[in-house]
Design a protein around this motif. Structure first.
Motif, PDB file in Angstrom:
ATOM      1  N   ILE A 170       4.873 -38.739  28.304  1.00 42.27           N
ATOM      2  CA  ILE A 170       4.140 -40.002  28.279  1.00 42.27           C
ATOM      3  C   ILE A 170       4.665 -40.918  29.378  1.00 42.27           C
ATOM      4  CG2 ILE A 170       3.485 -42.028  26.924  1.00 42.27           C
ATOM      5  CD1 ILE A 170       4.016 -40.506  24.416  1.00 42.27           C
ATOM      6  N   THR A 171       3.740 -41.476  30.151  1.00 40.42           N
ATOM      7  CA  THR A 171       4.099 -42.484  31.135  1.00 40.42           C
ATOM      8  C   THR A 171       3.135 -43.653  31.014  1.00 40.42           C
ATOM      9  OG1 THR A 171       4.485 -42.941  33.481  1.00 40.42           O
ATOM     10  CG2 THR A 171       2.703 -41.411  32.947  1.00 40.42           C
ATOM     11  N   ALA A 172       3.615 -44.842  31.341  1.00 39.58           N
ATOM     12  CA  ALA A 172       2.765 -46.037  31.268  1.00 39.58           C
ATOM     13  C   ALA A 172       2.725 -46.768  32.600  1.00 39.58           C
ATOM     14  CB  ALA A 172       3.283 -46.970  30.170  1.00 39.58           C
ATOM     15  N   SER A 173       3.216 -46.119  33.647  1.00 42.40           N
ATOM     16  CA  SER A 173       3.245 -46.720  34.976  1.00 42.40           C
ATOM     17  C   SER A 173       2.387 -45.917  35.938  1.00 42.40           C
ATOM     18  CB  SER A 173       4.685 -46.766  35.511  1.00 42.40           C
ATOM     19  OG  SER A 173       5.519 -47.518  34.665  1.00 42.40           O
ATOM     20  N   ALA A 174       1.945 -46.576  36.991  1.00 41.71           N
ATOM     21  CA  ALA A 174       1.184 -45.859  38.021  1.00 41.71           C
ATOM     22  C   ALA A 174       2.057 -44.789  38.669  1.00 41.71           C
ATOM     23  CB  ALA A 174       0.674 -46.847  39.059  1.00 41.71           C
ATOM     24  N   LYS A 175       3.355 -45.073  38.811  1.00 40.42           N
ATOM     25  CA  LYS A 175       4.294 -44.081  39.337  1.00 40.42           C
ATOM     26  C   LYS A 175       4.809 -43.245  38.177  1.00 40.42           C
ATOM     27  CE  LYS A 175       8.398 -43.516  42.238  1.00 40.42           C
ATOM     28  NZ  LYS A 175       7.720 -42.498  43.059  1.00 40.42           N
ATOM     29  N   ASP A 176       4.570 -41.954  38.247  1.00 44.48           N
ATOM     30  CA  ASP A 176       4.934 -41.068  37.140  1.00 44.48           C
ATOM     31  C   ASP A 176       6.334 -40.507  37.356  1.00 44.48           C
ATOM     32  OD1 ASP A 176       5.035 -39.322  35.033  1.00 44.48           O
ATOM     33  OD2 ASP A 176       3.719 -37.827  35.953  1.00 44.48           O
ATOM     34  N   ARG A 177       7.242 -40.840  36.447  1.00 45.85           N
ATOM     35  CA  ARG A 177       8.617 -40.323  36.487  1.00 45.85           C
ATOM     36  C   ARG A 177       8.847 -39.289  35.386  1.00 45.85           C
ATOM     37  NH1 ARG A 177       9.127 -45.720  38.589  1.00 45.85           N
ATOM     38  NH2 ARG A 177       8.474 -46.510  36.552  1.00 45.85           N
ATOM     39  N   THR A 178       7.767 -38.675  34.874  1.00 51.10           N
ATOM     40  CA  THR A 178       7.897 -37.728  33.766  1.00 51.10           C
ATOM     41  C   THR A 178       7.332 -36.350  34.055  1.00 51.10           C
ATOM     42  OG1 THR A 178       5.746 -38.218  32.749  1.00 51.10           O
ATOM     43  CG2 THR A 178       7.582 -39.692  32.194  1.00 51.10           C
ATOM     44  N   ALA A 179       6.681 -36.161  35.205  1.00 51.25           N
ATOM     45  CA  ALA A 179       5.979 -34.899  35.506  1.00 51.25           C
ATOM     46  C   ALA A 179       4.892 -34.622  34.480  1.00 51.25           C
ATOM     47  CB  ALA A 179       6.964 -33.730  35.612  1.00 51.25           C
ATOM     48  N   ALA A 180       4.144 -35.661  34.113  1.00 53.68           N
ATOM     49  CA  ALA A 180       3.156 -35.556  33.031  1.00 53.68           C
ATOM     50  C   ALA A 180       2.088 -34.506  33.299  1.00 53.68           C
ATOM     51  CB  ALA A 180       2.504 -36.923  32.794  1.00 53.68           C
ATOM     52  N   LYS A 181       1.703 -34.320  34.557  1.00 54.25           N
ATOM     53  CA  LYS A 181       0.580 -33.439  34.854  1.00 54.25           C
ATOM     54  C   LYS A 181       0.940 -31.960  34.818  1.00 54.25           C
ATOM     55  CE  LYS A 181      -2.141 -36.818  37.451  1.00 54.25           C
ATOM     56  NZ  LYS A 181      -2.869 -37.126  38.709  1.00 54.25           N
ATOM     57  N   VAL A 182       2.221 -31.647  34.640  1.00 52.14           N
ATOM     58  CA  VAL A 182       2.605 -30.245  34.477  1.00 52.14           C
ATOM     59  C   VAL A 182       3.224 -30.025  33.099  1.00 52.14           C
ATOM     60  CG1 VAL A 182       2.733 -29.585  36.896  1.00 52.14           C
ATOM     61  CG2 VAL A 182       4.705 -30.687  35.826  1.00 52.14           C
ATOM     62  N   HIS A 183       2.770 -30.792  32.127  1.00 55.47           N
ATOM     63  CA  HIS A 183       3.135 -30.594  30.727  1.00 55.47           C
ATOM     64  C   HIS A 183       1.948 -29.997  29.966  1.00 55.47           C
ATOM     65  CE1 HIS A 183       6.740 -32.936  31.458  1.00 55.47           C
ATOM     66  NE2 HIS A 183       7.116 -32.740  30.203  1.00 55.47           N
ATOM     67  N   ASP A 184       2.240 -29.454  28.792  1.00 54.53           N
ATOM     68  CA  ASP A 184       1.152 -28.961  27.943  1.00 54.53           C
ATOM     69  C   ASP A 184       0.174 -30.097  27.634  1.00 54.53           C
ATOM     70  OD1 ASP A 184       2.102 -26.174  27.461  1.00 54.53           O
ATOM     71  OD2 ASP A 184       3.810 -27.235  26.621  1.00 54.53           O
ATOM     72  N   ILE A 185       0.719 -31.265  27.304  1.00 51.38           N
ATOM     73  CA  ILE A 185      -0.088 -32.486  27.218  1.00 51.38           C
ATOM     74  C   ILE A 185       0.635 -33.582  27.992  1.00 51.38           C
ATOM     75  CG2 ILE A 185      -0.998 -34.316  25.728  1.00 51.38           C
ATOM     76  CD1 ILE A 185      -1.340 -32.333  23.507  1.00 51.38           C
ATOM     77  N   GLY A 186      -0.083 -34.214  28.907  1.00 54.52           N
ATOM     78  CA  GLY A 186       0.413 -35.394  29.594  1.00 54.52           C
ATOM     79  C   GLY A 186      -0.418 -36.591  29.168  1.00 54.52           C
ATOM     80  N   LEU A 187       0.251 -37.649  28.762  1.00 54.39           N
ATOM     81  CA  LEU A 187      -0.427 -38.866  28.318  1.00 54.39           C
ATOM     82  C   LEU A 187      -0.074 -39.997  29.272  1.00 54.39           C
ATOM     83  CD1 LEU A 187       0.376 -38.562  24.500  1.00 54.39           C
ATOM     84  CD2 LEU A 187      -1.835 -38.098  25.596  1.00 54.39           C
ATOM     85  N   MET A 188      -1.085 -40.542  29.931  1.00 58.41           N
ATOM     86  CA  MET A 188      -0.877 -41.617  30.887  1.00 58.41           C
ATOM     87  C   MET A 188      -1.558 -42.872  30.357  1.00 58.41           C
ATOM     88  SD  MET A 188      -1.371 -39.469  34.444  1.00 58.41           S
ATOM     89  CE  MET A 188       0.121 -39.770  35.344  1.00 58.41           C
ATOM     90  N   LEU A 189      -0.752 -43.849  29.960  1.00 54.82           N
ATOM     91  CA  LEU A 189      -1.293 -45.090  29.412  1.00 54.82           C
ATOM     92  C   LEU A 189      -2.008 -45.879  30.502  1.00 54.82           C
ATOM     93  CD1 LEU A 189       1.550 -46.173  27.015  1.00 54.82           C
ATOM     94  CD2 LEU A 189      -0.875 -46.351  26.440  1.00 54.82           C
ATOM     95  N   ARG A 190      -3.217 -46.317  30.173  1.00 55.37           N
ATOM     96  CA  ARG A 190      -4.039 -47.094  31.094  1.00 55.37           C
ATOM     97  C   ARG A 190      -4.527 -48.354  30.390  1.00 55.37           C
ATOM     98  NH1 ARG A 190      -2.130 -43.958  34.748  1.00 55.37           N
ATOM     99  NH2 ARG A 190      -3.309 -42.136  35.452  1.00 55.37           N
ATOM    100  N   LYS A 191      -4.838 -49.355  31.179  1.00 56.40           N
ATOM    101  CA  LYS A 191      -5.444 -50.567  30.630  1.00 56.40           C
ATOM    102  C   LYS A 191      -6.896 -50.612  31.070  1.00 56.40           C
ATOM    103  CE  LYS A 191      -3.003 -54.245  30.022  1.00 56.40           C
ATOM    104  NZ  LYS A 191      -2.185 -55.485  30.188  1.00 56.40           N
ATOM    105  N   GLY A 192      -7.795 -50.727  30.097  1.00 57.30           N
ATOM    106  CA  GLY A 192      -9.217 -50.784  30.409  1.00 57.30           C
ATOM    107  C   GLY A 192      -9.613 -52.114  31.010  1.00 57.30           C
TER     108      GLY A 192
END
Length: 552
Positions: A170-192
């Motif tokens: 899980i990441t909540a920043s535009a800069k991803d420090r978690t490698a979210a896109k190469v996880h089984d599930i990556g969750l990127m918090l966004r504000k609508g």
């Protein structure tokens, strides 16, 4: 920081007592190794090349000083005086005696730590941003949602025996420090646009034999529907995931086989069947969890610190440390400090008991009793006053913890490799140390700039080599260790899988090859370009020629 309640504490104590009985049965011969294996794996205990290895969970990479000191005690009393931090923000102890394992689990439980779900075909430790709660970049605190997932997934009866291990970031920043896109599930918090929060849901990323950058299957999932949607994803995986072939069992294989669109359709179909009132988190429970992270006692400070500025002007070593290891904080007068575990000759990610005690003391005195682990195998003091930075630096320097190399060429991610792991084909640690020696000149390293090197000792890719700017994979050639290089990977928000450079090289040629790649980069880069930017602009050939033309 989230505090375990009475139920949590009783559960950990009971689980430790249960494992004590299982170990006693194994030691007496009542259980064979085959019978004992699934029991020990459920408690994070692996049998490696030389000894048992215990992997301890550090939920979303967050520790307090008491926990860090307990890890130091375990390193000193039960290991060889150090622990190894992993790319899942956990810590491993590589020299554990089986008879000691129950006592270690007891000691972990006393400080709200454990080794549950650090192994096995279940939902593993959720990775999160080590800057959480400190960076102005985030739209929400991802630790809140990581804790929600921890409580939901721990011993979840439906998802304790999945087709294969399962990893969430899980990441909540535009800069991803978690490698979210190469996880089984990556969750990127966004504000609508209306200010509401939601998750971009990425499913089916992964590395290993068949690396994938995960596709987005839901652009904006309302946060209050998170758990029911995760349940739907896992049900589809549980239903269709391969159980007959370990190499095709990960969810990435299923998503690739079905296609992202069809997989998303099946998830939506399953989601519609789930009773939201049963599956999703009640508002009051979310508020309770959120409250644990909402009361950081920052002081009101001026944005400028004269003590900090004076030290920076008068001490070149401190100024270099600030340039590379100190990051902006959301609160005026504070900074985020990265502590490198990549000093020259150090095993990447290793910390001695003494070093753990030093950072525990610093966290307690200068970082609001808060310490983080990064997926890049370093540590973070997230809330340090600018006024205190010179003292923190001096203390780190005295313990060989002030290497100013975050995101530079010697800040190398490396798995334990053949020095420890029974699955490895080649060593990773000596290669990392060779490269670090090659770039010992700090002025040169800063001139090169951001360059992420990652080394894996086998195709399982525990060192994340697929998503490195320069990836290095150990391979076995007729009993000899060789290393295959790849270029152009990224585990960040611009995720990509690297491309193989050419034939594998012997161990003694790898550091030289990296030097040649860096030379080629410096020859063709434009102003302000990172290594990765230059590679993406010019392609593979200039780099391939730099390494292999000279060999010919």
């Amino acid at each position: 920081m989230y505090q375990y309640d009475l139920i949590d504490k009783e559960f950990l104590a009971d689980r430790s007592a249960e494992f004590r009985g299982q170990v006693a049965r194994r030691l007496s011969g009542e259980l064979t190794e085959d019978q004992f294996k699934p029991l020990r794996l459920m408690n994070g205990l692996y049998l490696q090349l030389h000894a048992y290895m215990l992997r301890v969970a550090i939920p979303y990479g967050s520790l307090n000083s008491t926990q860090a000191r307990r890890l130091a005690q375990i390193a000193r009393d039960f290991d060889k005086g150090y622990g190894h931090f992993t790319t899942r923000q956990n810590i491993q102890f590589n020299w554990i005696k089986l008879k000691d394992a129950p006592e270690i689990l007891d000691k972990l439980a006393e400080v709200d730590l454990h080794a549950i779900q650090t192994s096995g075909n279940c939902i593993r430790n959720t990775t999160s941003d080590p800057y959480a709660g400190a960076t102005a970049e985030e739209v929400d605190d991802p630790r809140v949602w990581s804790e929600v997932i921890r409580q939901w997934s721990t011993l979840h009866p439906e998802f304790s025996f999945l087709p294969r291990k399962f990893k969430i970031a899980i990441t909540a920043s535009a800069k991803d420090r978690t490698a979210a896109k190469v996880h089984d599930i990556g969750l990127m918090l966004r504000k609508g646009r209306d200010g509401t929060l939601g998750f971009e849901v990425i499913v089916g990323g992964g590395q290993g034999r068949t690396p994938y950058v995960g596709p987005t299957i839901n652009e904006f999932l309302p946060t209050d529907r998170l758990l029911s949607y995760l349940e739907a994803v896992l049900r589809v995986y549980n239903r269709h995931g391969r159980r007959d072939n370990i190499y095709k069992a990960r969810i990435k294989i299923l998503v690739a086989a079905l296609g992202a669109e069809e997989f998303a359709r099946q998830v939506d179909e399953e989601w519609a069947k789930i009773d939201a009132a049963r599956a999703d988190l009640p508002t009051a429970e979310l508020a309770r969890i959120r409250a644990a992270f909402a009361k950081t006692p920052f002081e009101t400070l001026p944005a400028r610190s004269d003590a900090f500025e004076t030290a920076k002007a008068n001490d070149a070593a401190f100024a270099r440390f600030v340039r590379n290891n100190v990051k902006p904080h959301k609160q005026p007068g504070y900074a985020i400090v990265e502590v490198s575990l990549k000093a020259q000759e150090q095993t990447p990610g290793d910390a001695s008991a003494q070093q753990l005690e030093v950072v525990a003391d610093l966290a307690e005195r200068f970082s609001l009793n808060d310490l983080r682990v990064t997926h890049a195998q370093n540590l973070v003091l997230p809330h340090v006053k600018l006024d205190d930075l010179p003292t923190v630096f001096a203390t780190l320097q005295a313990s060989n913890l002030a290497t100013p190399n975050i995101d530079l060429v010697s800040d190398i991610i490396a798995c334990p490799g053949l020095d420890y792991c029974a699955l490895a084909n080649a060593r990773a640690i000596p290669v990392a140390q060779d490269i670090a020696r090659q770039f010992a000149d700090l002025d040169r390293a800063e001139k090169v700039g951001e360059l992420k090197i990652k080394i894996s000792g086998c195709i399982n890719a525990c060192g994340h080599h697929h998503v490195a700017h320069i990836g290095i994979l150990g391979v076995d050639k007729k009993g000899e260790e060789f290393y295959q290089l790849s270029l152009g990977g990224s585990g960040a928000e611009d995720a990509s899988i690297g491309k193989i450079l050419g034939p594998a090289l012997p161990a003694d040629k790898v550091a030289t090859a990296v030097d040649q790649l860096v030379g080629a980069y410096l020859n063709v880069r434009n102003d302000g370009e990172r290594f990765l930017d230059t590679y993406r602009r010019v392609g593979l050939e200039p780099f391939k020629e730099a390494v292999y033309a000279q060999a010919d």
